[in-house]
Design an enzyme around this catalytic site. Sequence first.
Site: not given
Length: 302
Positions: A183, A279
């Site tokens: 990511h 996150c």
Amino acid sequence: MTITVPGRAAFALRRTRPRHFLMCPPTYFDVRYAINPWMDPTFPVDRPLALAQWSALVEAYRAAGHRVDLLDPVPGLPDMVYAANGAFALDGIVLPARFAYAERAPEAPVHAEWHRRNRTGWASPAIAEPVATNEAEGDFAVLSDRILAGHGFRTSRAAHGELAALTGREVISLELVDPRLYHLDVALTVLDDERDHIAYFPDAFSPDSQRRLADCFPDAILATEADAYAFGLNCVSDGRTVFVPAGAAHLRMQIAAAGYRPVSIDLSELAKGGGSVKCCTQELHAFRGVQEVALLAHDTHP
């Protein structure tokens, strides 16, 4: 690498802006499957420790004057604690995720419903229907008037055009090439979203994307491999205070040398699922100007 201590001018550049976060308790957190290189279902999870570490992050945000809203966890969805991936909220528009893996797909409608029920500072938030695969703030990072967007593992390149059309902002596409940094938010972080100051790990990106980053952000902080693999870039900044995952010692020194105030956060148990501070944190990019005053006066506790 030599790290110099900043003078007063460097510190004067840094300005805290109150933030509004959406987070989900790790009530059902577990590692039952492996959809990234960090996940090992054979390795046990200490859920009480995960909850204690997560709660300490929430309290650190609130102690710094930020608002934290809570999303109710759902049984059977162990990755909901990684709230950044569920939706992207900016300028009155909410783009729910369209997850790459079936295991996480049920999270997206839960996030969309939360945004429908909670107006997040807008008179009437527009909930878009995602077409291309996207994992929200996992791969989208907001600058002053542009958006950085990752692709290569989870979010499709087509989602970048979708995001540009929805927001009317320029979207800078960046190709990710390291499977361990799957990511954008584990390969790059925005430290100052008013002055577009970032930190990133160059080898996480393709050569073309490295050149693009170097051209656009010549003053960026360059992280080491050790910092990146310690999830050091998975941090959250309010413009002055930077909440940095524990273990990224070199990056913390660089951040401090650039005039920020790093705060070390231990989320080692949640790292077993492949994520850390960012996150776990979905930022609701809606509060500016006079709304910041109202946010500071808001009762941040549920």
